[in-house]
Every structure is written in structure tokens, then in C-alpha cells.
Design an enzyme around this catalytic site. Structure first.
Site, mmCIF file in Angstrom:
data_model
loop_
_atom_site.group_PDB
_atom_site.id
_atom_site.type_symbol
_atom_site.label_atom_id
_atom_site.label_comp_id
_atom_site.label_asym_id
_atom_site.label_seq_id
_atom_site.Cartn_x
_atom_site.Cartn_y
_atom_site.Cartn_z
ATOM 1 C CE1 TYR A 141 -3.401 -2.665 0.597
ATOM 2 C CE2 TYR A 141 -4.562 -0.655 1.366
ATOM 3 C CZ TYR A 141 -4.753 -2.008 0.840
ATOM 4 O OH TYR A 141 -5.957 -2.689 0.772
ATOM 5 C CE LYS A 192 1.599 -17.480 -3.589
ATOM 6 N NZ LYS A 192 0.641 -18.861 -3.863
ATOM 7 C CG ASP A 224 -2.127 -20.079 -2.039
ATOM 8 O OD1 ASP A 224 -1.539 -20.184 -0.986
ATOM 9 O OD2 ASP A 224 -1.546 -20.606 -3.108
ATOM 10 C CG ASP A 248 -7.969 -4.762 1.880
ATOM 11 O OD1 ASP A 248 -9.119 -4.236 2.460
ATOM 12 O OD2 ASP A 248 -8.082 -4.646 0.462
ATOM 13 C CG ASP A 252 -13.925 -6.575 2.249
ATOM 14 O OD1 ASP A 252 -13.540 -6.050 3.297
ATOM 15 O OD2 ASP A 252 -14.578 -6.289 1.031
HETATM 16 C C1 LIG Z 1 -10.733 1.842 0.868
HETATM 17 C C2 LIG Z 1 -9.349 1.252 1.173
HETATM 18 C C3 LIG Z 1 -8.241 2.323 1.003
HETATM 19 C C4 LIG Z 1 -9.463 0.236 2.385
HETATM 20 C C5 LIG Z 1 -8.025 -0.537 2.721
HETATM 21 O O1 LIG Z 1 -7.673 -1.233 1.638
HETATM 22 O O2 LIG Z 1 -7.425 -0.517 3.604
HETATM 23 C C6 LIG Z 1 -10.501 -0.688 2.743
HETATM 24 O O3 LIG Z 1 -10.733 -1.503 1.758
HETATM 25 C C7 LIG Z 1 -10.300 -0.957 4.089
HETATM 26 O O4 LIG Z 1 -10.402 -2.286 4.353
HETATM 27 O O5 LIG Z 1 -10.315 -0.161 5.124
HETATM 28 MG MG LIG Z 2 -10.981 -3.467 2.605
#
Ligand SMILES: CC(C)[C@H](C(=O)O)[C@@H](O)C(=O)O
Ligand SMILES: [Mg+2]
Ligand SMILES: NC(=O)c1ccc[n+]([C@@H]2O[C@H](COP(=O)([O-])OP(=O)(O)OC[C@H]3O[C@@H](n4cnc5c(N)ncnc54)[C@H](O)[C@@H]3O)[C@@H](O)[C@H]2O)c1
Length: 359
Positions: A141, A192, A224, A248, A252
Site C-alpha cells: 500500500y 506467500k 491462498d 484487507d 472482507d
Molecule cells: C478503502 C481502502 C483504502 C481500504 C483499504 O484497502 O485498507 C479499505 O478497503 C479497508 O479495508 O479499510
Molecule cells: Mg477493505
């Protein structure tokens, strides 16, 4: 001395969900005599519209002075078309970096009432309680060089750099091991290392740090396989420590095991446990303005804020219990709705949590 919070509602559903979190904050502040104060500042697209930049100085100064920060979400198509450097998301990355919020805690906890809303079968997810510890201010990042350049043949080439120094890995590893000591004494480090040197170093350093925590069992998994195992048998996990990008993505994914991304709160902490608290989801432009977004991840982020930064664990527990009671009542926003439950909007969900707290 009274403690101060900066609220950053942001964009899209951000203002809708932060409004509900603010109601909850008002209720616990009175109920537990916390003496908290707060004010709103702009971040993201809202700040670009008002000041031309996603993180204005006034916001950064206020955030630096505050004891804690609560963020809704930033971003959306309105600002995607404009120059890359002022994308709303860059304001989010900048505030994380400026405040040194390197430790991102993302707990994925399945409320038993939501077993039917999970993407997986109830027997696979019931009792799920895992914690992703994501490094937040390094890795690909932030690595340099980065950009899009034009090659000699006229072709465009995009490039980023995945980079971690030993000290960055060490400090996030310590956070993970110390959290594991308070939980089930297990850490899984996700890398990885079979392909990427940066994660080979990650694995080595985490292993070295583990020597200081003989009571915690350390294991390793390639990312993975971890992604696959998360949907195959997620209860094998307890604390997962990983880098910025893998964390990240995996968070999710873990969110869906709990019923919805609208259920997953987070804390982003610095070395002194000062923090910014936010739901893991984004500004959800597809449902913004409709009054249907789930405010619970933001409300649960308030609970994390009270626990980690504001030294009010009883108020935090009360919020988490109130969320449980509202789910017991069968109230569900659209994202966690299942047959036999009652569909409510964002405001009604926030009001129900406040009522459950007060009752
Ligand atoms: C919006 C983006 C920059 C952010 C990230 O990737 O960290 C989001 O996806 C998160 O998970 O907070
Ligand atoms: Mg995110
Ligand atoms: N921390 C942040 O501020 C943050 C995090 C992730 C994405 N973003 C930004 O948000 C914008 C949209 O990104 P995206 O669509 O990839 O991800 P998103 O998380 O905003 O939305 C993904 C899906 O989940 C749903 N969703 C998200 N939150 C919800 C909630 N509380 N209740 C019900 N449903 C919800 C959305 O409707 C959408 O279908 C982008 O600009 C992205 O960069 C910001």
C-alpha cells in the site's frame, strides 16, 4: 480530564451509519457518565468537495489531538474520475500513516442469531470468533516506487513495491502475540513465502518474535490456502496476523462468515493504543441514501473504541449486549435478513440498539 472523539462520517452510507453510532454514543455517554465530547470533521470525498483535498489540515490536527476517532467510510464514483492523487481513499491511507495506526484489529465474530445469514452452513460457522491482525501502514500500500509509467515502446506499465522492514514486522507480531495471550494462545501468520521474499522475511521475523511468547503456539499458512481454509473450516483460526494487502482481502472474506460485511467493526491502533475505529466495509455507493445500510459494524466499532482507547469496557460490553438483544428481537437490516425475521432500515436499527441499551 474529559476525553474527546473526532467523528469522520465520510461519504456514501458513511453519514447514515455514523448518525446511528452517534445516537449510541450519546446514550452510553449519559448512561455510564463517561464525560465524552465529540465533533465532526471532513475526510474523503466530502473533504475534496469542501477543501479540494481528502485530508484537510484541520481534520488531521483535530485527529491528532483527539483521544479517539470514529470513521464511517470514504470514497465513491463521484471522485473516481478525478486525478488519482486526490482520490478519497488516499485521505484514509494518509490519516492511517500520519497517525501511525499500524495495527488493524478486525474481529470476525458470528452472533448466533445470524447463523442463517452466514454464507456458510451453520455447523461450519457456529461459534466462530477469530481476529485478523492486519499490518496497516506498510507493505504494498505504501511501498516506493509506485506509479504508472510509459515504456519506450509507448506501452503503459503499472508498478507497486511490496516492502516490509524488520521493525515493522516485529511490532505487529508483538501486537498479535499479546492479543493471543488474552485469547486462545494461538497465532497463525499468513504469508506467500514460497514466492515473495518480502513475506519470507515476514515469516522469519514473526518466528523470531514468537520465541518471546512461549505460551503462544505459532503456525504459518500461505495466503491462498488461508483463503480456502477460511471458507472450508473457519473455526480452526483464532488470531491471524498478516500484511496490509492480504489482511484487507481476508477480512472482507471473513466478514461474510459473520453474515454480512455490515457486521464487521475494526480498530486501527498506534503504539500507545490511540486509535481510529471504523467498519471494515466501504461507502457502499450502490445503497447510499436509501436508508437501508446496516449500522451495526459502526456501532460495534464504537464499542471497540470504548474498550481500546477510552478505558470504558463496561460501556463497550453494554453496546455488544444491546446488539445481541436487538438481534434476539428478530430485527434485521436487508443485508442480514432471513426468513422469519423483521426487516428494518438503518435508523430503526440504530434506535433499537439505543432502546436496548436504555432498557
Ligand atoms: C478503502 C481502502 C483504502 C481500504 C483499504 O484497502 O485498507 C479499505 O478497503 C479497508 O479495508 O479499510
Ligand atoms: Mg477493505
Ligand atoms: N474504510 C473505508 O472507508 C472503505 C473501505 C472499503 C471500501 N471503501 C471505498 O468504498 C467505495 C465502495 O467500495 P466497494 O463497493 O468495493 O465496497 P463496499 O464495502 O462499499 O461495498 C461492497 C458491498 O457491500 C455492501 N455493503 C457495504 N457496507 C454495507 C452495510 N453497512 N450494510 C449493507 N450493505 C453493505 C454494499 O452495498 C456493496 O454491495 C470505494 O470507493 C472504496 O474504495 C472505503
Amino acid at each position: 480530564m474529559s476525553q474527546h472523539i473526532v467523528l469522520l462520517a465520510g461519504d456514501g452510507i458513511g453519514p447514515e451509519i455514523v448518525a446511528e453510532a452517534e445516537k449510541v454514543l450519546t446514550q452510553v455517554n449519559e448512561q455510564f457518565s463517561l464525560g465524552l465530547s465529540w465533533n465532526h470533521e471532513l475526510l474523503g470525498g466530502a473533504a475534496i468537495d469542501a477543501h479540494g483535498v481528502p485530508l484537510p489540515d484541520v481534520t488531521l490536527d483535530a485527529a491528532r489531538k483527539a483521544d479517539a476517532i470514529l470513521l464511517g467510510a470514504v470514497g465513491g464514483p463521484k471522485w473516481d474520475a478525478i486525478e488519482r492523487s486526490i482520490r478519497p481513499e488516499r485521505g484514509l491511507l494518509k490519516i492511517r500513516a500520519e497517525l501511525n495506526l499500524f495495527a488493524n484489529l478486525r474481529p470476525a465474530l458470528l452472533y448466533p442469531q445470524l447463523a442463517a445469514a452466514s454464507s456458510l452452513k451453520p455447523e461450519i460457522v457456529s461459534g466462530l470468533d477469530l481476529l485478523i491482525v492486519r499490518e496497516l501502514t506498510g507493505g504494498i500500500y505504501f511501498g516506493q516506487p509506485r506509479g504508472i509509467r510509459i515504456l519506450e515502446n509507448g506501452e503503459r506499465q503499472g508498478f507497486n513495491t511490496d516492502i516490509y522492514s524488520e521493525s515493522e514486522i516485529r511490532r505487529i507480531a508483538h501486537v498479535a502475540f499479546q492479543l493471543a495471550q488474552k485469547r486462545n494462545k494461538r497465532v497463525l501468520s499468513v504469508d506467500k513465502a514460497n514466492v515473495l521474499e518480502v513475506t519470507e522475511l515476514w515469516k522469519q521475523v514473526v518466528t523470531e518474535v514468537s520465541a518471546e511468547y512461549p505460551d503462544v503456539a505459532l503456525s504459518h499458512m500461505y495466503v491462498d490456502n488461508a483463503a480456502m481454509q477460511l471458507v472450508r473450516a473457519p473455526k480452526q483460526f483464532d488470531v491471524i496476523v498478516t500484511g496490509n494487502l492480504f489482511g484487507d482481502i481476508l477480512s472482507d472474506q471473513a466478514a461474510m462468515l459473520t453474515g454480512s460485511i455490515g457486521m464487521l467493526p475494526s480498530a486501527s491502533l498506534d503504539q500507545q493504543k490511540k486509535g481510529m475505529y471504523e467498519p471494515c466495509h466501504g461507502s457502499a455507493p450502490d445503497i447510499a441514501g436509501q436508508g437501508i445500510a446496516n449500522p451495526l459494524a459502526t456501532i460495534l466499532s464504537v464499542a471497540m473504541m470504548l474498550r481500546y482507547s477510552l478505558n470504558a469496557p463496561l460501556a463497550a460490553e453494554a453496546i455488544e449486549a444491546a446488539v445481541g438483544r436487538v438481534l434476539d428481537q428478530g430485527l434485521r437490516t436487508a443485508d442480514i435478513f432471513s426468513e422469519g425475521t423483521t426487516r428494518v432500515g438503518t435508523k430503526a436499527m440504530g434506535d433499537a440498539v439505543v432502546a436496548a441499551l436504555a432498557g
